[in-house]
Motif scaffolding. Sequence first.
Motif, short mmCIF file in Angstrom:
data_model
loop_
_atom_site.label_atom_id
_atom_site.label_comp_id
_atom_site.label_asym_id
_atom_site.label_seq_id
_atom_site.Cartn_x
_atom_site.Cartn_y
_atom_site.Cartn_z
N PHE A 1 0.00 25.39 26.44
CA PHE A 1 -1.33 25.86 26.06
C PHE A 1 -2.09 24.69 25.47
N GLY A 2 -3.31 24.47 25.96
CA GLY A 2 -4.10 23.36 25.44
C GLY A 2 -5.57 23.73 25.39
N VAL A 3 -6.31 23.04 24.55
CA VAL A 3 -7.76 23.21 24.45
C VAL A 3 -8.40 21.83 24.59
N TYR A 4 -9.39 21.73 25.46
CA TYR A 4 -10.06 20.45 25.68
C TYR A 4 -11.53 20.57 25.28
N GLU A 5 -11.94 19.68 24.38
CA GLU A 5 -13.33 19.57 23.97
C GLU A 5 -13.77 18.12 24.12
N SER B 1 -20.14 13.39 23.74
CA SER B 1 -20.72 13.67 25.05
C SER B 1 -21.36 15.05 25.01
N SER B 2 -22.31 15.25 25.90
CA SER B 2 -22.99 16.54 25.98
C SER B 2 -22.80 17.17 27.35
N GLN B 3 -21.67 16.88 27.98
CA GLN B 3 -21.35 17.52 29.24
C GLN B 3 -19.84 17.69 29.37
N LEU B 4 -19.46 18.72 30.10
CA LEU B 4 -18.06 19.04 30.33
C LEU B 4 -17.90 19.37 31.81
N ILE B 5 -16.88 18.79 32.44
CA ILE B 5 -16.64 19.00 33.87
C ILE B 5 -15.24 19.57 34.05
N CYS B 6 -15.10 20.51 34.96
CA CYS B 6 -13.79 21.08 35.28
C CYS B 6 -13.66 21.18 36.80
N SER B 7 -12.61 20.59 37.34
CA SER B 7 -12.28 20.81 38.74
C SER B 7 -10.96 21.58 38.76
N ASN B 8 -9.85 20.98 39.13
CA ASN B 8 -8.60 21.75 39.16
C ASN B 8 -7.42 20.99 38.57
N HIS B 9 -7.70 20.13 37.62
CA HIS B 9 -6.61 19.52 36.85
C HIS B 9 -6.92 19.67 35.37
N PHE B 10 -5.88 19.58 34.56
CA PHE B 10 -6.03 19.78 33.12
C PHE B 10 -6.36 18.46 32.43
N GLN B 11 -7.09 18.57 31.30
CA GLN B 11 -7.57 17.38 30.60
C GLN B 11 -7.14 17.32 29.14
N SER B 12 -6.56 18.37 28.60
CA SER B 12 -6.18 18.38 27.20
C SER B 12 -4.92 17.55 26.96
N GLU B 13 -4.74 17.15 25.71
CA GLU B 13 -3.59 16.35 25.32
C GLU B 13 -2.28 17.07 25.64
N ALA B 14 -2.29 18.39 25.56
CA ALA B 14 -1.08 19.17 25.80
C ALA B 14 -0.51 18.96 27.20
N TYR B 15 -1.36 18.56 28.15
CA TYR B 15 -0.92 18.40 29.54
C TYR B 15 -0.93 16.93 29.98
N GLU C 1 1.23 14.66 29.90
CA GLU C 1 2.45 14.22 30.57
C GLU C 1 3.00 15.26 31.54
N ASP C 2 2.19 16.27 31.84
CA ASP C 2 2.67 17.34 32.71
C ASP C 2 2.84 16.84 34.14
N ARG C 3 4.04 17.03 34.69
CA ARG C 3 4.36 16.49 36.01
C ARG C 3 3.48 17.09 37.11
N ARG C 4 3.32 18.40 37.08
CA ARG C 4 2.52 19.04 38.13
C ARG C 4 1.06 18.64 38.03
N ASN C 5 0.57 18.50 36.81
CA ASN C 5 -0.83 18.11 36.65
C ASN C 5 -1.06 16.70 37.18
N LYS C 6 -0.14 15.80 36.89
CA LYS C 6 -0.26 14.43 37.41
C LYS C 6 -0.21 14.43 38.94
N LYS C 7 0.63 15.28 39.49
CA LYS C 7 0.76 15.34 40.94
C LYS C 7 -0.52 15.89 41.57
#
Length: 554
Positions: free
Chosen positions: A313-317, A321-335, A337-343
């Motif tokens: 579980f992670g929260v990304y802020e 900056s005054s903009q936030l972008i989301c595609s389909n990978h995670f950006q929070s510190e919690a992920y 080193e996540d193997r699937r996210n890196k892949k």
Amino acid sequence: MMKARLVYLIFVPLLFISCGLKKSMEFEPDISGIEKIDTTRIQHSENHYSLGKNQLYKNEFGIWELYLEGDALERGLANGSLSRELIRHQEQVFMQRLSEMVPSENYRSFLLKSVSFFNRKMYQYIPQEYLKEIYGVSRYASAEFNEFAPAFTRMLYLHGAHDIGHAMQDLMLVGCTSFAAWDEQTADGQLLLGRNFDFYAGDEFAEQKIAAFINPDKGHKFMMYTWGGMIGVVSGMNEQGLSVTINAGRSGIPLVAKTPVSLVAREILQYASSTQEAIEIARKREVFVSEAIMVGSAKERNAILIEVSPRNFGVYEVDNSSQLICSNHFQSEAYSEDRRNKKAILESHTQYRYERMQQLLAEEQKLEPGTAVSILRNMEGKNEAELGYGNELAINQLLAHHAIVFKPEENRLWVSTGPYQMGEFVAYDLDSAFEKFTNGIVGNSVASKEWNIPESDFIHQAQFKNYERYRKLEYDVKAALRRDEIPEVVEAEELVKLNPQFWEAWYLAGMVYYEQEDYDQALRHFEEARQKEITTLPDEEELEKMIKRTQRKL
């Protein structure tokens, strides 16, 4: 290739869902008092139904406007009664697709056994309120499919179709893109959010659009853009100016179904008025796939990403900056080193779309709703590269179920009409709409049409008509190849003629020539595909494999 896998991997899960849990689950929620609830629908015209203050009305833009109020069971029954034709249409679309995609009786039997085990505990993770609401809806589902599973069971597990479709293979399946901007990034400094919902389940499925306005007995009033039978949220905003959208992340194959992410998003929309409240709701729910939930808050003039998965579980802020972008990978510190996210970042199209969105936002430094829509419709690659039409590297992949733009501080939003997100964007003011509904005003649209954003000129151009022809031909060619049938050479040449900048058009044409044993032409088309913008690393590897195989044949 990616789009073929996408269709297959969405509808195989739906077969899991529909093939039945008759033996695995006999659960029903508490429905005491159901006999006292009036479910008599009044039909005023072919486009207008009412049940008390609840109503369903189809506006001039083809959007069904649904209003529901009351407790969970009352809302569910009213929803089912009013929109029964829409619910049954969606079920029929699913079942028809399943028959096309998985015709094998033996495989269906195998899936029946598998899904009975996989879905055995899902109801334990869903709040009783939503179980009751789904049950009410299910009372009006089609009896035609009861041989697969009882109606409540089918409706319950269809809410997990989005999740299972993303988790069936360790592969990025759908390329949704969203953004938020505020302060110096927008024309008036207010928070502005936009998203494409690129969940493709067939053209007939995407034809149906419902702007649902929910006035629950508990929590906040909210609006969501949805389809028949769906009470979960993929895109929506509440009366507090809190918006929610969901973007799939890379997931492994889960061992057991838990809370569908759309129901987590629904709970946030109904009960949260701030990003912190949204975080608290998401944290207490156990999900079975990875998903990023973008939450925009009018009160805070800010947006965050809540990144959930079965084990993390992670929260990304954003900072400074005054903009936030989301595609389909995670950006929070919690992920980090996540193997699937890196892949996902390495192999899929998620990083490419993220960087393209950065470029588009930089070009439109003072965003307003119209420019937000133009960004969501953009079909070019990074640095304005030509991608061809339908390439999943693009922000606009020409397969979206819908796009939506939120302006939370004014409680205003814009929803797309077809085709894809290229039709007119229809404006709604939540305060005005709920006032009309609660006062019992019926028989007219609650849209704020004076704020509508015009349709794209592209849908009237020859390129769009060519693309629509290309999509049908692409489907037919892929279906023939799956059946070990050899398409005609004229079909191969038509593919590249209709969509000449798309690498996959050249690849499919090469496959046709390869099956025709015309290896010279096959190699020429494969090498032309190599010169285009190829969607993913696995696609590139598959193309290189076919080039080497063809060279050996020569």
